[in-house]
Write an enzyme that holds these catalytic residues in place. Sequence first.
Site, PDB file in Angstrom:
ATOM      1  N   LYS A  76      61.723  15.902 -39.578  1.00 52.47           N
ATOM      2  CA  LYS A  76      60.759  15.163 -40.417  1.00 52.47           C
ATOM      3  C   LYS A  76      61.504  14.291 -41.420  1.00 52.47           C
ATOM      4  CE  LYS A  76      56.732  16.541 -39.217  1.00 52.47           C
ATOM      5  NZ  LYS A  76      55.610  15.709 -38.846  1.00 52.47           N
TER       6      LYS A  76
ATOM      7  N   ASN B 193      51.815  10.660 -36.547  1.00 49.70           N
ATOM      8  CA  ASN B 193      51.807  10.684 -38.015  1.00 49.70           C
ATOM      9  C   ASN B 193      53.077  10.088 -38.631  1.00 49.70           C
ATOM     10  OD1 ASN B 193      53.558  12.818 -37.792  1.00 49.70           O
ATOM     11  ND2 ASN B 193      52.023  14.377 -38.334  1.00 49.70           N
TER      12      ASN B 193
ATOM     13  N   GLY C 259      38.855  22.996 -33.897  1.00 50.39           N
ATOM     14  CA  GLY C 259      39.860  23.838 -34.553  1.00 50.39           C
ATOM     15  C   GLY C 259      40.425  23.126 -35.768  1.00 50.39           C
TER      16      GLY C 259
ATOM     17  N   ASP D  29      50.500  18.529 -41.315  1.00 50.77           N
ATOM     18  CA  ASP D  29      49.576  18.761 -40.192  1.00 50.77           C
ATOM     19  C   ASP D  29      48.142  18.420 -40.563  1.00 50.77           C
ATOM     20  OD1 ASP D  29      51.614  20.152 -38.500  1.00 50.77           O
ATOM     21  OD2 ASP D  29      51.588  21.476 -40.238  1.00 50.77           O
TER      22      ASP D  29
ATOM     23  N   GLU E  30      55.068  21.855 -43.472  1.00 47.66           N
ATOM     24  CA  GLU E  30      54.861  21.486 -42.065  1.00 47.66           C
ATOM     25  C   GLU E  30      54.870  22.729 -41.180  1.00 47.66           C
ATOM     26  OE1 GLU E  30      54.590  18.024 -41.476  1.00 47.66           O
ATOM     27  OE2 GLU E  30      53.911  18.593 -39.489  1.00 47.66           O
ATOM     28  N   ASP E  31      53.968  22.731 -40.211  1.00 51.52           N
ATOM     29  CA  ASP E  31      53.975  23.754 -39.158  1.00 51.52           C
ATOM     30  C   ASP E  31      53.911  25.189 -39.675  1.00 51.52           C
ATOM     31  OD1 ASP E  31      53.949  21.701 -37.419  1.00 51.52           O
ATOM     32  OD2 ASP E  31      55.953  21.981 -36.615  1.00 51.52           O
TER      33      ASP E  31
ATOM     34  N   ASN F 191      47.950  17.208 -27.559  1.00 49.22           N
ATOM     35  CA  ASN F 191      49.346  17.143 -27.121  1.00 49.22           C
ATOM     36  C   ASN F 191      49.672  18.411 -26.356  1.00 49.22           C
ATOM     37  OD1 ASN F 191      50.053  14.722 -28.589  1.00 49.22           O
ATOM     38  ND2 ASN F 191      49.884  15.948 -30.435  1.00 49.22           N
TER      39      ASN F 191
ATOM     40  N   ALA G 247      42.747  20.819 -36.208  1.00 55.79           N
ATOM     41  CA  ALA G 247      42.869  19.360 -36.161  1.00 55.79           C
ATOM     42  C   ALA G 247      41.490  18.701 -36.107  1.00 55.79           C
ATOM     43  CB  ALA G 247      43.701  18.944 -34.950  1.00 55.79           C
TER      44      ALA G 247
ATOM     45  N   TYR H 218      62.564  13.566 -32.629  1.00 56.42           N
ATOM     46  CA  TYR H 218      61.324  14.093 -33.230  1.00 56.42           C
ATOM     47  C   TYR H 218      60.450  14.570 -32.078  1.00 56.42           C
ATOM     48  CZ  TYR H 218      57.208  13.675 -36.382  1.00 56.42           C
ATOM     49  OH  TYR H 218      56.085  13.891 -37.124  1.00 56.42           O
TER      50      TYR H 218
HETATM   51  P1  NAI Z   1      43.272  24.868 -32.550  1.00 60.08           P
HETATM   52  O1  NAI Z   1      43.633  25.983 -31.676  1.00 60.08           O
HETATM   53  O2  NAI Z   1      43.071  25.125 -34.013  1.00 60.08           O
HETATM   54  O3  NAI Z   1      41.903  24.226 -32.017  1.00 60.08           O
HETATM   55  C1  NAI Z   1      41.571  24.040 -30.657  1.00 60.08           C
HETATM   56  C2  NAI Z   1      40.066  23.928 -30.555  1.00 60.08           C
HETATM   57  O4  NAI Z   1      39.722  23.604 -29.220  1.00 60.08           O
HETATM   58  C3  NAI Z   1      39.339  25.225 -30.895  1.00 60.08           C
HETATM   59  O5  NAI Z   1      38.171  24.947 -31.643  1.00 60.08           O
HETATM   60  C4  NAI Z   1      38.940  25.763 -29.520  1.00 60.08           C
HETATM   61  O6  NAI Z   1      37.779  26.593 -29.563  1.00 60.08           O
HETATM   62  C5  NAI Z   1      38.675  24.449 -28.796  1.00 60.08           C
HETATM   63  N1  NAI Z   1      38.685  24.616 -27.349  1.00 60.08           N
HETATM   64  C6  NAI Z   1      39.634  25.215 -26.584  1.00 60.08           C
HETATM   65  N2  NAI Z   1      39.226  25.228 -25.295  1.00 60.08           N
HETATM   66  C7  NAI Z   1      38.034  24.615 -25.263  1.00 60.08           C
HETATM   67  C8  NAI Z   1      37.125  24.328 -24.219  1.00 60.08           C
HETATM   68  N3  NAI Z   1      37.368  24.678 -22.958  1.00 60.08           N
HETATM   69  N4  NAI Z   1      35.984  23.684 -24.538  1.00 60.08           N
HETATM   70  C9  NAI Z   1      35.726  23.327 -25.799  1.00 60.08           C
HETATM   71  N5  NAI Z   1      36.553  23.583 -26.829  1.00 60.08           N
HETATM   72  C10 NAI Z   1      37.692  24.207 -26.554  1.00 60.08           C
HETATM   73  O7  NAI Z   1      44.356  23.736 -32.317  1.00 60.08           O
HETATM   74  P2  NAI Z   1      44.632  22.451 -33.220  1.00 60.08           P
HETATM   75  O8  NAI Z   1      45.717  22.715 -34.178  1.00 60.08           O
HETATM   76  O9  NAI Z   1      43.339  21.961 -33.754  1.00 60.08           O
HETATM   77  O10 NAI Z   1      45.225  21.427 -32.151  1.00 60.08           O
HETATM   78  C11 NAI Z   1      44.463  21.002 -31.036  1.00 60.08           C
HETATM   79  C12 NAI Z   1      45.196  19.887 -30.310  1.00 60.08           C
HETATM   80  O11 NAI Z   1      45.191  18.721 -31.105  1.00 60.08           O
HETATM   81  C13 NAI Z   1      46.662  20.174 -30.010  1.00 60.08           C
HETATM   82  O12 NAI Z   1      46.952  19.704 -28.717  1.00 60.08           O
HETATM   83  C14 NAI Z   1      47.403  19.374 -31.020  1.00 60.08           C
HETATM   84  O13 NAI Z   1      48.682  18.981 -30.545  1.00 60.08           O
HETATM   85  C15 NAI Z   1      46.497  18.181 -31.138  1.00 60.08           C
HETATM   86  N6  NAI Z   1      46.680  17.454 -32.376  1.00 60.08           N
HETATM   87  C16 NAI Z   1      46.859  16.114 -32.300  1.00 60.08           C
HETATM   88  C17 NAI Z   1      47.025  15.377 -33.414  1.00 60.08           C
HETATM   89  C18 NAI Z   1      47.206  13.910 -33.333  1.00 60.08           C
HETATM   90  O14 NAI Z   1      46.888  13.191 -34.239  1.00 60.08           O
HETATM   91  N7  NAI Z   1      47.748  13.424 -32.279  1.00 60.08           N
HETATM   92  C19 NAI Z   1      47.005  15.985 -34.727  1.00 60.08           C
HETATM   93  C20 NAI Z   1      46.840  17.411 -34.716  1.00 60.08           C
HETATM   94  C21 NAI Z   1      46.646  18.092 -33.560  1.00 60.08           C
END
Ligand code: NAI
Length: 575
Positions: free
Chosen positions: A181, A471, A310, A276, A252-253, A426, A312, A110
């Site tokens: 998954k 998750n 964003g 997600d 998913e994804d 991540n 998440a 995974y």
């Molecule tokens: P996304 O692209 O939708 O959102 C990223 C956000 O970060 C955007 O609002 C962007 O403007 C902001 N950002 C980027 N650079 C920045 C900076 N220098 N200063 C301030 N804000 C900044 O991406 P998404 O899907 O929201 O994923 C974001 C991260 O969260 C990924 O690494 C993803 O793997 C991780 N994630 C982790 C989860 C978990 O539970 N472990 C669950 C879902 C996502």
Amino acid sequence: MNEFKLIRNEAGYISAIETSLTGHALLSAPKLNKGCAFTQEERERFGLLGLLPARIETITEQAERLYAQYSEHTSNLAKHIHLNVLHDYNETLFYYVVSRHLEEMLPIIYTPTVGEAVQRFSVELRKPKGLYIAYSDRDRLDEILDNRLLADIDLAVITDGEAVLGIGDQGIGGINISSAKLMVYTLCAGINPHRVLPVQLDVGTNNPHLLNDPMYLGWRHERIGKQEYDEFVEQFVKALQKRFPSIYLHWEDMGRDNARRILSRYRQEACTINGDIQATGVVALASVLAGVVASGVPLRDHRVVVFGAGAAGIGIADQIVDAMVRAGLSEQEALSRFYLIDRQGLLTDGRNNLLPFQKRYVTSRDELSHWSCDILQSKQVLLDVVENAKPSILIGCSTVAGAFNEAVVKAMAAGVSRPIILPLSNPTSLSEALPSDLLEWTNGNALIATGSPFADVEFNGKRYRIAQSNNALAFPGIGLGVIMSKAKRLTDDMLWAATEALSRCSPVYQDKTASLLPKLAETHMVSRQVAIAVAKAAVRDGVAGIHLDDSTDWEKLIRETVWEPEYYPYQLSRG
Ligand code: NAI
């Protein structure tokens, strides 16, 4: 389709498998093949004499050989392929081996290794798994569905490969996500792998590298437009529901807009989850709730900074707002406790570049006028927000490695005794902070959950296990609850029940300095707790498909639903 049937005893356990397959056909069926573990009597009755080496092995002996072979591989991708090849010829042994080395092998089958496998799909393909439904075949959907391997399906995991993990549009390679998954469903919650379907909706790809790759195995076409996409998805869902009216659909994804549209389109008409958005939200919120218990401060009194507004970040913020409302705040009161930051800075009511789903999180100019700095001109937005907003919860979904630096974390810790800090980005290299730093800068007081796995940290003579907001702690148990209650819908209350149940499994209930989430190795126990909570909520919400009440024997219902990786005796059916 299926040439076998599971036989269960009175207590709900699987006691035998009935099949009409014999000889080479039996050995070539990965769901039935036991390799050298076929008994002498089975070898005689099923036409296997001479097709196997003489020695009859136990599954444990086979597992030892497999583990030794697996350990010879030096790269994670090679290990991933090795295990998938095993899955292709002996599924029971695959699940037996992986479940006995779960913490080691889950990251191989995974995330994160599956990301690499997705990228290399067209190069590494061995045996295709699941259903590939290309847009170009849209008029033959019924035929395609009738070509599936298994007769009865409880659960389909569907992707279109547009937004895979952090690696973007991977086209046809997304099928590896659907398969992985489903493996996690079985490993973590015992979902019967004989009743599931991985699906790739092949609607093209906008990845120029794939479009120009001569090896690319998908439909070589740009992604179809929104209208065609929606019509195709509708056609697919209807065709699936015609065959399986209560099928549980896990998406998913997918790209962000498609994911949200599909969720709102089908949540009232199908039993459906977006992994997600919803499963991730459940785990992140469960971590926060466990942190709240350890902090000793009621949820309604917390203040939250989300760095990275964003998909998440907003999804998680939405879940915490809902939880605060459940804890007695009005929605407005809850929202006033949030400060969200994106690449352009703090979300404020003066900004004209906000995404629709960001709008309810703006901080008012009125409030900002009392701050010690002009945040709109700030060159250190996060630090200034932390100093002024005084959060007790800090969440990172920004992919900005190291954003939670010493100044930010110390400023936060100055205002609260147990800061709850979740660097969720991540992969590991993009985490907003290292747990070892967080513990050092807060003198061991930070309550931490990370997105990627981190090793235990030694600090001041104490060993800290770092919770991973994975998750896999949520969606398998939710799925088990849905399937065993034959739920017709997945309601918000069922997700809330899952969140509370997962959070109650947190070790902090026993020890306020312990990890916020249970270990991945405990997912079986966790999934069962989550499943029972989800099924009970389905009953309360009137969406359970079978009669369940206070007299229900939940453990028996679980036994009657799950599958365990063991070799069961075979009976020959006349089939
Ligand atoms: P996304 O692209 O939708 O959102 C990223 C956000 O970060 C955007 O609002 C962007 O403007 C902001 N950002 C980027 N650079 C920045 C900076 N220098 N200063 C301030 N804000 C900044 O991406 P998404 O899907 O929201 O994923 C974001 C991260 O969260 C990924 O690494 C993803 O793997 C991780 N994630 C982790 C989860 C978990 O539970 N472990 C669950 C879902 C996502």
